[in-house]
Structures are given as structure tokens and as C-alpha cells.
Scaffold this motif. Structure first.
Motif, PDB file in Angstrom:
ATOM      1  N   MET A  48       0.824  -1.208   0.000  1.00 39.20           N
ATOM      2  CA  MET A  48       0.000   0.000   0.000  1.00 39.20           C
ATOM      3  C   MET A  48       0.858   1.258   0.000  1.00 39.20           C
ATOM      4  N   GLY A  49       1.924   1.264   0.792  1.00 38.13           N
ATOM      5  CA  GLY A  49       2.800   2.432   0.827  1.00 38.13           C
ATOM      6  C   GLY A  49       3.472   2.669  -0.508  1.00 38.13           C
ATOM      7  N   ILE A  50       3.934   1.598  -1.148  1.00 35.26           N
ATOM      8  CA  ILE A  50       4.580   1.728  -2.454  1.00 35.26           C
ATOM      9  C   ILE A  50       3.574   2.208  -3.501  1.00 35.26           C
ATOM     10  N   HIS A  51       2.409   1.582  -3.537  1.00 35.96           N
ATOM     11  CA  HIS A  51       1.399   1.958  -4.523  1.00 35.96           C
ATOM     12  C   HIS A  51       1.002   3.423  -4.381  1.00 35.96           C
ATOM     13  N   ARG A  52       0.700   3.836  -3.162  1.00 39.28           N
ATOM     14  CA  ARG A  52       0.156   5.180  -2.970  1.00 39.28           C
ATOM     15  C   ARG A  52       1.210   6.263  -3.173  1.00 39.28           C
ATOM     16  N   SER A  53       2.456   5.976  -2.832  1.00 43.56           N
ATOM     17  CA  SER A  53       3.507   6.971  -3.061  1.00 43.56           C
ATOM     18  C   SER A  53       3.768   7.136  -4.554  1.00 43.56           C
ATOM     19  N   HIS A  54       3.807   6.030  -5.292  1.00 44.78           N
ATOM     20  CA  HIS A  54       4.023   6.112  -6.733  1.00 44.78           C
ATOM     21  C   HIS A  54       2.882   6.862  -7.420  1.00 44.78           C
ATOM     22  N   PHE A  55       1.673   6.590  -6.988  1.00 39.81           N
ATOM     23  CA  PHE A  55       0.518   7.228  -7.622  1.00 39.81           C
ATOM     24  C   PHE A  55       0.494   8.720  -7.323  1.00 39.81           C
ATOM     25  N   LEU A  56       0.875   9.100  -6.118  1.00 43.64           N
ATOM     26  CA  LEU A  56       0.965  10.516  -5.769  1.00 43.64           C
ATOM     27  C   LEU A  56       1.893  11.245  -6.730  1.00 43.64           C
ATOM     28  N   GLY A  57       3.071  10.677  -6.965  1.00 46.20           N
ATOM     29  CA  GLY A  57       4.014  11.307  -7.874  1.00 46.20           C
ATOM     30  C   GLY A  57       3.483  11.405  -9.290  1.00 46.20           C
ATOM     31  N   ALA A  58       2.773  10.367  -9.726  1.00 48.36           N
ATOM     32  CA  ALA A  58       2.265  10.347 -11.095  1.00 48.36           C
ATOM     33  C   ALA A  58       1.170  11.383 -11.303  1.00 48.36           C
ATOM     34  N   VAL A  59       0.221  11.474 -10.368  1.00 45.35           N
ATOM     35  CA  VAL A  59      -0.891  12.411 -10.574  1.00 45.35           C
ATOM     36  C   VAL A  59      -0.453  13.853 -10.347  1.00 45.35           C
TER      37      VAL A  59
END
Length: 424
Positions: A172-183
Motif C-alpha cells: 500500500m505504501g509503495i502503490h500510494r507513493s508512486h501514484f501521488l508522484g504520477a498524478v
């Protein structure tokens, strides 16, 4: 909070004896330690020189170095051959494998209000500060986090607490951090030390990891005039200063600001390092701000045989392909599998040209059908390698058959941007 060693410049070349004495002088200042955990990167960061530094830490601490946990993130476990190649004489029995789905604990949660603020209102979920349980429960009196600071597509500048919260983090931490950067926008992040993702990681460090005995060993790597990788800087400390000092130097060493755009770029992916588009798309991430509209990016990828290193993510990449931000965000809303793998969604955004330039992949072990199914153009590797021979090209501008190209021998070592596009 302390800085135990700091040295470097854009022209520094630390010799092996310099590296050893510099590291040992920093470790001397820490005092005696009884149980040490080293957290270096994995083989995909071979050029970081972290393997050498880990081996030196073992030489320094001897039996007191009880565990080595490569910061795999979502990557595959290292093979015995990779461990021997990267970490030299460091005993094989010291190495542990990080399981990003099962071997984690949550130290705390960054609140949704903070996430909403740093994302400029784009996201409002909480962010779990997750680490491998060995870091919290292993009883170590020193956690030595080792790695290279270099421009990065997810966080802006790689390393520091990313090595902890992403490298040894949970799904969850990896997914949400990556998505934050992308959006938030990759072009707004790369090459910057202060970004929304970094602020989230720093919040986690300040609020949940204060009692963990983490000391960071940060390198800055560049190529010398002979084309050899050298350590330009080393910074050792237990707080953000060592990262900020390294990031400042990395911008001088690794960030290539260009006065004109690239119309055709050729990027070589070393087959020992790049075996998936998950990693190989650094060729896209790191050049996109330098590429002109309607440019062509040719990726020489002799070792690439898969899309995602994780099986579930590979399926999602094959399903949706690099289809651009709008379609990817729609798919996140429609597909629970993609919504549950937000780092995959982020990767799909990162790897798309958004229709602005052509990405032509020349893979060693994927078919034309596979490449075209994920919205890349296909190139025949043998033909491309015959025309664009890595052994004869130099990093930077070259002329091939009367045509000007820009060649990059390893996209993991830098970031390239046209000054007009970077300022937008």
C-alpha cells in the motif's frame, strides 16, 4: 542530528582507498555497535557503488553485521550470482529477502489532510509508513541505509528515506507513493529534492521513525572523462542534511540541462541491469523533458524479456499498456485490480509519451505483437544495433548516416531536460 562525513564536488574522483577511509571515519564517529543491519539497493542499482560500501561495512563491523536486507521494493529477489557480483566477499548467509506483500509492519499513518495538501487537492487518502519487520523488530542498534542520490521519476531525487519506506516498504505504501508522484506530475518532480512524495516520506521519518537507529550513506555517481563510473561525493548522516547535500551535488553531476531539444534519441539498456520495461522505461522517464514534440526515442533493449518484474503488475501492464494519463486514470476507477496496484497505474503514466513523441522499443526477448500491444512502436534489435552500435557511439550528440542523434549509454545515471521545457 548529525552529519558524520560530507565531501564531494563535480570533479571529485574518490579512489577505493578514499572510499574506505571516508566511510570508516564516519563509522568511527558512531561508536561501537553490537548488531548492525545494512540496507543497500538491489542489483538494479549496481552502478550506485552500494555493493562496495556494503562490503566495506562488513569489513568494518565483522560479526556485528548480522543482516543485509537489499531494498527490493517490488523487484525480484537477487540471485546468488548477482549477490556475489555486487557485494563481493560479503557472506551470502547474511542476506535476507524483502517480501513487500507479507514481511512488513506499519509504523503509523500520514493523515489524509496532509496528503490532500501536498497533492494540491488531487488525493485525499492516508499513507501508511510501512517497513520490513526486520527494521523494527530485529533488535539492531544500527541500520545502515546505503544508496545513490540521483534524479528520480517517482520522488524527484532518489534515496534517503525512500530506501527505507519504499525499498523495504509494503504494497500500500509503495502503490500510494508512486501514484501521488504520477498524478502530481512527473515533469514537476524530477530533479527536485522537495516534492510532494518527499514531504510525505519526511513526515513519516519525523513522526514514526525517530527511534529507529538509521544512518544514511549517500553517494553521488558520475562518469569521468574516460567513461568510468566514479564516486563524486559521499555524505553520511542521520537526518535530511546528508540527503540535501547529496542532492545538490547530484544536480551538478547527473542533471544535463540542454539548450536545444532532441529530435531523435537512442538509449542503450545494459542487459545485466535492465530486463523489464518496469526498469527499462527509465529511457522514457529520464529523457522526456529533453525530447521535442514528434521526436523519436529508440530503446536498445537486448535484455528485456518482460514488462513488470512482479507477476501481477506484468498482467496489468499487458492488459492496459502505456496508454496515457487520462485513460489510465479512467481504468483505475473501473478496475479494482488496477486500483489495488496503484504503482502499476503510476508506471503506465510514466511510460507513456502522452502521444507527444514516438517510443520505439527494440527488445531482445519480446515479440513485435507484445511490444505493440502495450502501445510502443516495435524495432528489430539486430537492425537497430547494427546501425546504432553502442561501442562506437559516445554519450551525447552523434551523427549516424548523416542524421544527428543523441545517445545515452545508461539512463539510470542521469536526467536530461531542455531548459525551456523544464521551466514550464
Amino acid at each position: 542530528m548529525s552529519l558524520f562525513f560530507a565531501a564531494g564536488s563535480a570533479t571529485t574522483e574518490m579512489s577505493p582507498s578514499d572510499v574506505r577511509s571516508n566511510l570508516f571515519s564516519a563509522l568511527d564517529k558512531l561508536g561501537k555497535r553490537k548488531k548492525v543491519l545494512a540496507v543497500p539497493p538491489d542489483f538494479t542499482r549496481m552502478h550506485s557503488q552500494s555493493g562496495v560500501l556494503t562490503e566495506l561495512a562488513w569489513q568494518y563491523y565483522g560479526d556485528s553485521l548480522t543482516d543485509v536486507l537489499p531494498a527490493l521494493g517490488t523487484h525480484k529477489a537477487m540471485s546468488d550470482e548477482e549477490i556475489a557480483t555486487m557485494f563481493g566477499a560479503t557472506p551470502r548467509e547474511l542476506f535476507r529477502v524483502h517480501d513487500w506483500r507479507n514481511d512488513i509492519v506499519t509504523l503509523g499513518e500520514v493523515p489524509s489532510e496532509f496528503m490532500y495538501e501536498v497533492s494540491e487537492g488531487k488525493l485525499d487518502y492516508t499513507w501508511p509508513a510501512q517497513v520490513n519487520k526486520l527494521l523494527r523488530d530485529g533488535g539492531h542498534d544500527l541500520i545502515l541505509s546505503i544508496g545513490q542520490v540521483v534524479p528520480h521519476e517517482v520522488v524527484g531525487m532518489a534515496n534517503y528515506n525512500k530506501n527505507i519506506f519504499v525499498g523495504t516498504g509494503g504494497s500500500m505504501g509503495i502503490h500510494r507513493s508512486h501514484f501521488l508522484g504520477a498524478v502530481y506530475g512527473m515533469e514537476r518532480m524530477m530533479g527536485r529534492a522537495d516534492t510532494p512524495v518527499r514531504r510525505v516520506l519526511n513526515y513519516a521519518s519525523d513522526h514514526f521513525a525517530k527511534d529507529m537507529p538509521i544512518v544514511y550513506v549517500q553517494t553521488v555517481i558520475g562518469k569521468n572523462d574516460a567513461g568510468q563510473l566514479v564516486i563524486r561525493g559521499m555524505y553520511v548522516g542521520d537526518d535530511v542534511e546528508c540527503f540535501e547535500r547529496a542532492a545538490e551535488l547530484s544536480l551538478q553531476v547527473n542533471f544535463k540541462m540542454m539548450d536545444r531539444e532532441i529530435k531523435k534519441a537512442v538509449v542503450f539498456l545494459d542487459p545485466h541491469e535492465f530486463r523489464s520495461t518496469w526498469l527499462g522505461n527509465k529511457s522514457v522517464y529520464r529523457t522526456r523533458m529533453a525530447l521535442a514534440d514528434n521526436a523519436e526515442l529508440i530503446v536498445l533493449a537486448p535484455g528485456v524479456h518482460e514488462f513488470g518484474e512482479d507477476a501481477a503488475i506484468d498482467v496489468l501492464i499487458r492488459k492496459y499498456g502505456y496508454c496515457g494519463t487520462p485513460r489510465t486514470l479512467e481504468a483505475v476507477k473501473e478496475d479494482p485490480a488496477l486500483a489495488g496496484n496503484l504503482s502499476a497505474a503510476a508506471h503506465l503514466i510514466h511510460g507513456s509519451s502522452e502521444g507527444r513523441f514516438t517510443i520505439r522499443y527494440c527488445p531482445g526477448h519480446l515479440t513485435r505483437q507484445e511490444i505493440e500491444s502495450v502501445h510502443f512502436e516495435y524495432g528489430d534489435l539486430a537492425e537497430a544495433m547494427a546501425k546504432y552500435t553502442p561501442e562506437t557511439l559516445q554519450d551525447g550528440w552523434n551523427t549516424v548516416d548523416g542524421e544527428e542523434i543523441f545517445y545515452i549509454s545508461n539512463p539510470g545515471l542521469g536526467l536530461w531536460a531542455y531548459e525551456g521545457r523544464f521551466k514550464k
